[in-house]
Design a protein around this motif. Structure first.
Motif, PDB file in Angstrom:
ATOM      1  N   LEU A 174       0.907  -1.144   0.007  1.00 53.93           N
ATOM      2  CA  LEU A 174      -0.051  -0.057  -0.031  1.00 53.93           C
ATOM      3  C   LEU A 174       0.756   1.374   0.065  1.00 53.93           C
ATOM      4  O   LEU A 174       2.041   1.260   0.403  1.00 53.93           O
ATOM      5  CB  LEU A 174      -0.813  -0.042   1.179  1.00 53.93           C
ATOM      6  CG  LEU A 174      -2.297  -0.747   1.162  1.00 53.93           C
ATOM      7  CD1 LEU A 174      -2.954  -0.885   2.530  1.00 53.93           C
ATOM      8  CD2 LEU A 174      -3.138  -0.148   0.410  1.00 53.93           C
ATOM      9  N   HIS A 175       0.351   2.336  -0.520  1.00 50.87           N
ATOM     10  CA  HIS A 175       1.161   3.769  -0.582  1.00 50.87           C
ATOM     11  C   HIS A 175       0.328   4.699   0.012  1.00 50.87           C
ATOM     12  O   HIS A 175      -0.996   4.698  -0.255  1.00 50.87           O
ATOM     13  CB  HIS A 175       1.473   3.857  -1.835  1.00 50.87           C
ATOM     14  CG  HIS A 175       2.924   3.061  -2.331  1.00 50.87           C
ATOM     15  ND1 HIS A 175       4.276   3.017  -1.523  1.00 50.87           N
ATOM     16  CD2 HIS A 175       2.779   1.779  -3.020  1.00 50.87           C
ATOM     17  CE1 HIS A 175       4.707   2.104  -2.114  1.00 50.87           C
ATOM     18  NE2 HIS A 175       4.135   1.360  -3.069  1.00 50.87           N
ATOM     19  N   ASP A 176       0.926   5.938   0.164  1.00 54.99           N
ATOM     20  CA  ASP A 176       0.048   6.976   0.719  1.00 54.99           C
ATOM     21  C   ASP A 176      -0.940   7.368  -0.716  1.00 54.99           C
ATOM     22  O   ASP A 176      -2.231   7.717  -0.464  1.00 54.99           O
ATOM     23  CB  ASP A 176       0.678   8.144   0.833  1.00 54.99           C
ATOM     24  CG  ASP A 176       1.608   8.186   1.974  1.00 54.99           C
ATOM     25  OD1 ASP A 176       0.942   7.815   3.258  1.00 54.99           O
ATOM     26  OD2 ASP A 176       2.879   8.362   1.871  1.00 54.99           O
ATOM     27  N   ALA A 177      -0.524   7.059  -1.942  1.00 54.06           N
ATOM     28  CA  ALA A 177      -1.500   7.268  -3.035  1.00 54.06           C
ATOM     29  C   ALA A 177      -2.611   6.746  -3.038  1.00 54.06           C
ATOM     30  O   ALA A 177      -3.700   7.181  -3.487  1.00 54.06           O
ATOM     31  CB  ALA A 177      -0.370   6.653  -4.304  1.00 54.06           C
ATOM     32  N   ALA A 178      -2.838   5.502  -2.359  1.00 55.87           N
ATOM     33  CA  ALA A 178      -3.879   4.513  -2.322  1.00 55.87           C
ATOM     34  C   ALA A 178      -5.056   5.431  -1.682  1.00 55.87           C
ATOM     35  O   ALA A 178      -6.047   5.195  -1.655  1.00 55.87           O
ATOM     36  CB  ALA A 178      -3.956   3.312  -1.675  1.00 55.87           C
ATOM     37  N   GLU A 179      -4.511   6.026  -0.410  1.00 54.95           N
ATOM     38  CA  GLU A 179      -5.411   6.985   0.419  1.00 54.95           C
ATOM     39  C   GLU A 179      -5.926   8.105  -0.313  1.00 54.95           C
ATOM     40  O   GLU A 179      -7.113   8.412  -0.145  1.00 54.95           O
ATOM     41  CB  GLU A 179      -4.617   7.273   1.674  1.00 54.95           C
ATOM     42  CG  GLU A 179      -4.255   6.138   2.868  1.00 54.95           C
ATOM     43  CD  GLU A 179      -5.653   5.934   3.652  1.00 54.95           C
ATOM     44  OE1 GLU A 179      -6.562   6.435   3.034  1.00 54.95           O
ATOM     45  OE2 GLU A 179      -5.656   4.920   4.212  1.00 54.95           O
ATOM     46  N   VAL A 180      -5.169   8.781  -0.959  1.00 58.39           N
ATOM     47  CA  VAL A 180      -5.331   9.880  -1.794  1.00 58.39           C
ATOM     48  C   VAL A 180      -6.503   9.669  -2.969  1.00 58.39           C
ATOM     49  O   VAL A 180      -7.490  10.130  -3.222  1.00 58.39           O
ATOM     50  CB  VAL A 180      -4.360  10.749  -2.576  1.00 58.39           C
ATOM     51  CG1 VAL A 180      -4.703  11.832  -3.250  1.00 58.39           C
ATOM     52  CG2 VAL A 180      -3.226  11.038  -1.297  1.00 58.39           C
ATOM     53  N   ALA A 181      -6.302   8.427  -3.616  1.00 60.47           N
ATOM     54  CA  ALA A 181      -7.255   7.977  -4.599  1.00 60.47           C
ATOM     55  C   ALA A 181      -8.633   7.536  -4.021  1.00 60.47           C
ATOM     56  O   ALA A 181      -9.619   7.959  -4.810  1.00 60.47           O
ATOM     57  CB  ALA A 181      -6.443   6.829  -5.187  1.00 60.47           C
ATOM     58  N   ARG A 182      -8.279   7.129  -2.827  1.00 62.13           N
ATOM     59  CA  ARG A 182      -9.788   6.597  -2.096  1.00 62.13           C
ATOM     60  C   ARG A 182     -10.483   7.899  -1.795  1.00 62.13           C
ATOM     61  O   ARG A 182     -11.758   7.930  -1.821  1.00 62.13           O
ATOM     62  CB  ARG A 182      -9.301   6.032  -0.789  1.00 62.13           C
ATOM     63  CG  ARG A 182      -8.994   4.582  -1.148  1.00 62.13           C
ATOM     64  CD  ARG A 182      -9.621   3.657   0.310  1.00 62.13           C
ATOM     65  NE  ARG A 182      -8.760   3.827   1.294  1.00 62.13           N
ATOM     66  CZ  ARG A 182      -9.228   3.281   2.537  1.00 62.13           C
ATOM     67  NH1 ARG A 182     -10.266   2.564   2.596  1.00 62.13           N
ATOM     68  NH2 ARG A 182      -8.489   3.247   3.380  1.00 62.13           N
ATOM     69  N   ALA A 183      -9.808   8.954  -1.507  1.00 60.19           N
ATOM     70  CA  ALA A 183     -10.687  10.252  -1.306  1.00 60.19           C
ATOM     71  C   ALA A 183     -11.053  10.884  -2.527  1.00 60.19           C
ATOM     72  O   ALA A 183     -11.681  12.012  -2.608  1.00 60.19           O
ATOM     73  CB  ALA A 183      -9.726  11.284  -0.432  1.00 60.19           C
TER      74      ALA A 183
END
Ligand SMILES: [Zn+2]
Length: 416
Positions: free
Chosen positions: A355-364
């Protein structure tokens, strides 16, 4: 100012000197060394027109204001695991610094450009990863659990955060940082062996794997190792052992990069003179497609029922954690492909296992893409982590190209 990718490599070596020792990088979040690294990042951009702010979750932002507030974000994390590598998370930021230098020197961009240093991506001290990005994304829903977490010395997480100016109760205020986000870009080392095995320097990341994590408990009957004939045994470990091998076939038949791991089995009574009564087995399954992931889980469950029958034992499943696959933005995937083709004359799409921070941003809901640069020997989270310097330089050039394309797209009304 022209882009100078060699300077990024020099910067990264400087950071390694400053925050590492003979065992590797020591930039664990919420520590003195981490603050030193943040200060280093601040100094790197102090000669530009960039404006620094720190949000409610401790994320460090560097902004080049554009003609509109709508912003293209580049993200990374300066924190490392203990004895970590010099590039994980830091390459993204050092390359981002170089892109910001170039953009800031070129005059006011049509849209705003921001570099974000996410706080505590690794979760090395308290066991909770993606702290800052999940706060900004609004997906942090475990604040009650976070309040209970302590590090190895017994320091509670809220106290450690407070020592660095972060109030856990207000961390979710960081959400307002993403309100103006039109697109998010993240460069990262691959941390796996795929690009190296294909002879490629750069890759386009399709998304991050969905994960199904379960605890499987096998129940048999403890019995004397000497007096119990082989055909009278109800051996819980036999079920676990069969599954540990079966998941190889499940992953292989699924294909497309799917992976299954049985990361541990704990046996009771766990003595040399007894058949195993209970075996607690850990299973982790990952894939980029929700349907394939669900099918892999169903296949593992069906196999367990069969093994339980064969061994005359029982089996129970308990979900530990799961997350759905997160797919990146199609338009940005296209830009990323163009950028890698231009720089490396080859391109390859691959999923991300970690997982990466990018996944959190994409989820948002922010259109997101990641670019991978080859890792040597696939190693990461160790001082042996490395990437060829020419590949690091290529990755900076490709990130800059991707940023240019994304800024133009957002300026034309693309993105969120
Ligand atoms: Zn990382």
């Amino acid at each position: 100012m022209p882009l100078d990718p060699k300077r990024t490599v020099t910067d990264l070596k400087e950071l390694r000197e400053l925050t590492g020792d003979e065992n590797g990088a020591q930039r664990v979040a919420w520590t003195e060394t981490w603050e030193q690294a943040r200060d280093w990042l601040r100094r790197k951009l102090s000669e530009t027109t960039t404006i620094e702010t720190v949000d409610a979750a401790g994320n460090q932002w560097f902004t080049v204001p554009g003609q509109t507030k709508r912003a293209v974000l580049i993200g990374g994390h300066i924190d490392s695991v203990p004895n970590g590598g010099w590039l994980d998370g830091a390459l993204n930021l050092a390359a981002g610094v170089e892109v910001l230098r170039r953009v800031a020197a070129d005059g006011k961009p049509p849209v705003t450009l921001r570099l974000v240093n996410w706080a505590d991506e690794e979760g090395a001290r308290f066991g909770r990863s993606l702290f800052g990005s999940s706060a900004a994304a609004g997906s942090m829903s475990d604040q009650d659990e976070l309040r209970q977490l302590t590090d190895r010395e017994g320091v509670p997480l809220p106290d450690a955060l407070a020592a660095h100016g972060v109030d856990l109760d207000k961390a979710l205020d960081a959400q307002k940082e993403l309100e103006s986000a039109a697109a998010y870009l993240e460069l990262h080392i691959e941390q796996g062996p795929v690009l190296e095995s294909l002879g490629l320097s750069l890759g386009v990341v399709q998304g991050t794997f969905g994960v199904e994590r379960h605890r499987i408990t096998w129940h048999g009957q403890a019995a004397h190792a000497g007096s119990t004939p082989m055909d009278k045994r109800r051996d819980a470990l036999a079920g676990a052992a069969k599954l540990a091998l079966e998941i190889r076939g499940i992953a292989r038949r699924t294909g497309g990069g799917a992976v299954c791991t049985s990361g541990g089995v704990v046996c009771h009574p766990g003595i040399v003179t007894s058949v195993v009564e209970t075996a607690e087995q850990l299973l982790d399954q990952r894939d980029l497609s929700p349907h394939r992931l669900a099918a892999m889980l169903a296949e593992a469950k069906a196999s367990c029922e069969r093994f339980a029958g064969e061994e005359n034992i029982e089996v129970n499943w308990e979900r530990i954690w799961s997350i759905e696959p997160i797919l990146f933005d199609d338009t940005l995937l296209g830009f990323c492909e163009e950028a890698t083709l231009e720089v490396a004359r080859a391109s390859h799409r691959l999923p991300s296992g970690p997982l990466h921070d990018a996944a959190e941003v994409a989820r948002a809901g922010v259109p997101t893409v990641m670019m991978f640069v080859q890792s040597l020997r696939g190693l990461s989270h160790t001082k042996l982590e490395d990437t060829r310097e020419e590949h690091l330089e290529q990755s900076v050039t490709a990130l800059d190209l991707l940023t240019r394309k994304t800024i133009d797209w957002v300026a034309d009304g693309g993105g969120r």
